[in-house]
Design a protein around this motif. Sequence first.
Motif, PDB file in Angstrom:
ATOM      1  N   ASP A   1      22.097  -5.746  18.416  1.00 56.75           N
ATOM      2  CA  ASP A   1      22.134  -4.312  18.164  1.00 56.75           C
ATOM      3  C   ASP A   1      21.954  -4.070  16.669  1.00 56.75           C
ATOM      4  O   ASP A   1      22.528  -4.768  15.843  1.00 56.75           O
ATOM      5  N   ARG A   2      21.152  -3.088  16.310  1.00 54.11           N
ATOM      6  CA  ARG A   2      20.905  -2.813  14.894  1.00 54.11           C
ATOM      7  C   ARG A   2      22.142  -2.291  14.181  1.00 54.11           C
ATOM      8  O   ARG A   2      22.152  -2.173  12.971  1.00 54.11           O
ATOM      9  N   ARG A   3      23.180  -1.980  14.931  1.00 55.25           N
ATOM     10  CA  ARG A   3      24.453  -1.675  14.277  1.00 55.25           C
ATOM     11  C   ARG A   3      25.094  -2.948  13.742  1.00 55.25           C
ATOM     12  O   ARG A   3      25.889  -2.911  12.808  1.00 55.25           O
ATOM     13  N   TRP A   4      24.755  -4.095  14.364  1.00 50.06           N
ATOM     14  CA  TRP A   4      25.301  -5.368  13.906  1.00 50.06           C
ATOM     15  C   TRP A   4      24.471  -5.942  12.760  1.00 50.06           C
ATOM     16  O   TRP A   4      25.000  -6.523  11.842  1.00 50.06           O
ATOM     17  N   LEU A   5      23.133  -5.809  12.875  1.00 53.48           N
ATOM     18  CA  LEU A   5      22.231  -6.253  11.830  1.00 53.48           C
ATOM     19  C   LEU A   5      21.426  -5.046  11.371  1.00 53.48           C
ATOM     20  O   LEU A   5      20.293  -4.861  11.800  1.00 53.48           O
ATOM     21  N   PRO A   6      21.985  -4.201  10.517  1.00 54.63           N
ATOM     22  CA  PRO A   6      21.256  -3.006  10.109  1.00 54.63           C
ATOM     23  C   PRO A   6      19.999  -3.343   9.334  1.00 54.63           C
ATOM     24  O   PRO A   6      19.925  -4.378   8.683  1.00 54.63           O
ATOM     25  N   ALA A   7      19.024  -2.450   9.422  1.00 44.16           N
ATOM     26  CA  ALA A   7      17.774  -2.657   8.708  1.00 44.16           C
ATOM     27  C   ALA A   7      18.012  -2.601   7.202  1.00 44.16           C
ATOM     28  O   ALA A   7      18.955  -1.980   6.737  1.00 44.16           O
ATOM     29  N   ARG A   8      17.156  -3.272   6.469  1.00 41.94           N
ATOM     30  CA  ARG A   8      17.245  -3.220   5.011  1.00 41.94           C
ATOM     31  C   ARG A   8      16.965  -1.808   4.502  1.00 41.94           C
ATOM     32  O   ARG A   8      16.153  -1.087   5.071  1.00 41.94           O
ATOM     33  N   ALA A   9      17.601  -1.442   3.422  1.00 47.43           N
ATOM     34  CA  ALA A   9      17.382  -0.125   2.830  1.00 47.43           C
ATOM     35  C   ALA A   9      16.067  -0.129   2.064  1.00 47.43           C
ATOM     36  O   ALA A   9      16.026  -0.282   0.854  1.00 47.43           O
ATOM     37  N   CYS A  10      14.987  -0.047   2.808  1.00 48.75           N
ATOM     38  CA  CYS A  10      13.671  -0.153   2.215  1.00 48.75           C
ATOM     39  C   CYS A  10      12.806   0.985   2.699  1.00 48.75           C
ATOM     40  O   CYS A  10      12.948   1.471   3.829  1.00 48.75           O
ATOM     41  N   LYS A  11      11.877   1.445   1.870  1.00 50.26           N
ATOM     42  CA  LYS A  11      11.059   2.586   2.207  1.00 50.26           C
ATOM     43  C   LYS A  11       9.867   2.235   3.073  1.00 50.26           C
ATOM     44  O   LYS A  11       9.108   3.104   3.464  1.00 50.26           O
ATOM     45  N   THR A  12       9.672   0.940   3.325  1.00 49.21           N
ATOM     46  CA  THR A  12       8.499   0.549   4.079  1.00 49.21           C
ATOM     47  C   THR A  12       8.574   1.069   5.501  1.00 49.21           C
ATOM     48  O   THR A  12       9.641   1.167   6.109  1.00 49.21           O
ATOM     49  N   VAL A  13       7.427   1.427   6.044  1.00 46.05           N
ATOM     50  CA  VAL A  13       7.390   2.001   7.383  1.00 46.05           C
ATOM     51  C   VAL A  13       6.812   1.038   8.386  1.00 46.05           C
ATOM     52  O   VAL A  13       6.903   1.279   9.582  1.00 46.05           O
ATOM     53  N   ALA A  14       6.152  -0.008   7.941  1.00 43.85           N
ATOM     54  CA  ALA A  14       5.554  -0.951   8.898  1.00 43.85           C
ATOM     55  C   ALA A  14       6.331  -2.242   8.897  1.00 43.85           C
ATOM     56  O   ALA A  14       6.964  -2.601   7.924  1.00 43.85           O
TER      57      ALA A  14
ATOM     58  N   ILE B   1       0.876  -1.171   0.000  1.00 42.30           N
ATOM     59  CA  ILE B   1       0.000   0.000   0.000  1.00 42.30           C
ATOM     60  C   ILE B   1       0.914   1.222   0.000  1.00 42.30           C
ATOM     61  O   ILE B   1       1.712   1.396   0.925  1.00 42.30           O
ATOM     62  N   CYS B   2       0.795   2.042  -1.024  1.00 38.29           N
ATOM     63  CA  CYS B   2       1.718   3.165  -1.210  1.00 38.29           C
ATOM     64  C   CYS B   2       0.977   4.488  -1.151  1.00 38.29           C
ATOM     65  O   CYS B   2      -0.167   4.596  -1.609  1.00 38.29           O
ATOM     66  N   LEU B   3       1.647   5.487  -0.603  1.00 42.99           N
ATOM     67  CA  LEU B   3       1.168   6.865  -0.609  1.00 42.99           C
ATOM     68  C   LEU B   3       2.066   7.645  -1.552  1.00 42.99           C
ATOM     69  O   LEU B   3       3.287   7.693  -1.362  1.00 42.99           O
ATOM     70  N   SER B   4       1.467   8.242  -2.564  1.00 45.82           N
ATOM     71  CA  SER B   4       2.259   8.870  -3.623  1.00 45.82           C
ATOM     72  C   SER B   4       2.821  10.216  -3.168  1.00 45.82           C
ATOM     73  O   SER B   4       2.454  10.766  -2.134  1.00 45.82           O
TER      74      SER B   4
ATOM     75  N   PHE C   1      -2.229   4.111  -3.472  1.00 46.73           N
ATOM     76  CA  PHE C   1      -2.330   3.179  -4.593  1.00 46.73           C
ATOM     77  C   PHE C   1      -1.677   1.859  -4.236  1.00 46.73           C
ATOM     78  O   PHE C   1      -0.882   1.761  -3.293  1.00 46.73           O
ATOM     79  N   PHE C   2      -2.032   0.843  -5.003  1.00 43.95           N
ATOM     80  CA  PHE C   2      -1.485  -0.507  -4.819  1.00 43.95           C
ATOM     81  C   PHE C   2      -0.286  -0.690  -5.729  1.00 43.95           C
ATOM     82  O   PHE C   2      -0.264  -0.210  -6.866  1.00 43.95           O
ATOM     83  N   ALA C   3       0.735  -1.403  -5.245  1.00 40.44           N
ATOM     84  CA  ALA C   3       1.910  -1.707  -6.058  1.00 40.44           C
ATOM     85  C   ALA C   3       2.404  -3.101  -5.703  1.00 40.44           C
ATOM     86  O   ALA C   3       2.359  -3.510  -4.534  1.00 40.44           O
ATOM     87  N   ARG C   4       2.877  -3.834  -6.708  1.00 44.39           N
ATOM     88  CA  ARG C   4       3.409  -5.179  -6.469  1.00 44.39           C
ATOM     89  C   ARG C   4       4.798  -5.129  -5.849  1.00 44.39           C
ATOM     90  O   ARG C   4       5.208  -6.059  -5.158  1.00 44.39           O
ATOM     91  N   THR C   5       5.532  -4.057  -6.123  1.00 48.54           N
ATOM     92  CA  THR C   5       6.851  -3.843  -5.541  1.00 48.54           C
ATOM     93  C   THR C   5       6.897  -2.428  -4.983  1.00 48.54           C
ATOM     94  O   THR C   5       5.987  -1.625  -5.206  1.00 48.54           O
ATOM     95  N   VAL C   6       7.952  -2.105  -4.256  1.00 51.20           N
ATOM     96  CA  VAL C   6       8.100  -0.757  -3.718  1.00 51.20           C
ATOM     97  C   VAL C   6       8.287   0.214  -4.892  1.00 51.20           C
ATOM     98  O   VAL C   6       9.276   0.145  -5.616  1.00 51.20           O
ATOM     99  N   SER C   7       7.328   1.110  -5.084  1.00 47.74           N
ATOM    100  CA  SER C   7       7.326   1.985  -6.245  1.00 47.74           C
ATOM    101  C   SER C   7       8.162   3.238  -5.986  1.00 47.74           C
ATOM    102  O   SER C   7       8.118   3.812  -4.891  1.00 47.74           O
ATOM    103  N   PRO C   8       8.922   3.702  -6.981  1.00 47.31           N
ATOM    104  CA  PRO C   8       9.658   4.964  -6.813  1.00 47.31           C
ATOM    105  C   PRO C   8       8.735   6.173  -6.721  1.00 47.31           C
ATOM    106  O   PRO C   8       9.163   7.243  -6.309  1.00 47.31           O
ATOM    107  N   ARG C   9       7.467   5.991  -7.097  1.00 48.67           N
ATOM    108  CA  ARG C   9       6.503   7.094  -6.985  1.00 48.67           C
ATOM    109  C   ARG C   9       6.009   7.279  -5.561  1.00 48.67           C
ATOM    110  O   ARG C   9       5.333   8.255  -5.262  1.00 48.67           O
ATOM    111  N   ALA C  10       6.349   6.327  -4.693  1.00 51.69           N
ATOM    112  CA  ALA C  10       5.774   6.332  -3.354  1.00 51.69           C
ATOM    113  C   ALA C  10       6.592   7.164  -2.383  1.00 51.69           C
ATOM    114  O   ALA C  10       7.822   7.029  -2.316  1.00 51.69           O
ATOM    115  N   GLU C  11       5.918   7.994  -1.624  1.00 49.65           N
ATOM    116  CA  GLU C  11       6.550   8.689  -0.503  1.00 49.65           C
ATOM    117  C   GLU C  11       6.761   7.716   0.643  1.00 49.65           C
ATOM    118  O   GLU C  11       7.768   7.753   1.346  1.00 49.65           O
TER     119      GLU C  11
END
Length: 410
Positions: free
Chosen positions: A397-410, A155-158, A166-176
Amino acid sequence: MVGTLGKDSVGAIGMDSLRRESSSRRVVPLGRSILANCARRPAETLELGESRDENRTSVRGRVPVCPGVYLWLNGDGTVIYVGKAKSLRHRLSGYFAARTADPKMGRIRRNSNALVWEPISHELLALVREQELIDRFRPPYNVEGKPERRQPGYICLSRGAAPTIFFARTVSPRAEMAVGPIAGRGELREAVAALNYVFQLRDCSERVRLRFSDQLQLFDAGGSAGCLRYELSSCPGPCAGGCSRQSYGRNVERARRFLGGKDAAVLRELELEMVRTASDGRYERAAVLRDQLSRLTWTDRRIRQLSAARKKLHGVWEHPGFDHQRHWMILRDGFLLRCTEAPGGNAADPLRIADWGTATSPSTTGNSPSNLAVNWMLLLAGWARKNPRDGAFMRTDRRWLPARACKTVA
């Protein structure tokens, strides 16, 4: 008189025993696994005969009493069903009972010529392996867990002056912002439509020219015609001068907070409005509100489950392996990154874990996990909810296992 066997009879018996012996040794390639070797035993094969009792006796004599996965094969060697068992012997013996507990078990048995099983050291690891094999072989008798059954989406917010959901199958570059991955694309599409309706956001094309009511214009070109949603007061009309930029921004902020799991007050508002309209006799309107409430409640539940999984499943999850070894699942933000045998020495060595954190899951590409990665995530999150004391989980510690570089917030 002592009976004797002729040459043809001896040859037939010899060939039959040889065939059974060779078939029992047949190796069925199950492919590589994300599980470490310490959690798996070599797979074994049983060629099925005509006698149900003989098959059951063979299962009881050869199959161990431990967790694992099993595969049924037809005459062509095609995998038609993959299953998981807490006890392989007890589960597989049930397939050869005079009356099976489930009619589907009888259909699978009748259409199979061989049975393969692979012992796994823990029931949760067997579930992981089962999903892996279903994704690989796509068995026709498996319904749950098929990759195409509940495909993930977002679920993306443009971006822009008048954002929309809008709905997207992958993380869209149009999404905020993007929320996901969430399984069930059909439900996601329905949820997106309800979100735009409830939060009063447009759902028209990005090519539509915007004209806010507080927007200065050099020439008065006249108002553009509003769409049906604008005429029905379900959209404020940022394209027809029906709202100001500030008022539309307030709607966007409410939607952003809901998608971020920070404000679910809209659910209570919808419920109160539904009860009020039903008491006034406006049943059609109440039915619309009921459907919207159902879809937003479904969305809110999925967002919170996803957020909880990413917060909890981040680190090293330890389970027993075979031969007194320990098996580690390396998790990052809810996703299964890799598995390994527990190393000696300091189990929480930050340098070692940091090195693992630079890798990516074999089922994940870029910012958009595969169906298998999502199924694993949902499986592990569900198991953690139902078995809160299972295994040994080491937070890192998240310094050891950093989060993925992903735009998802949840």
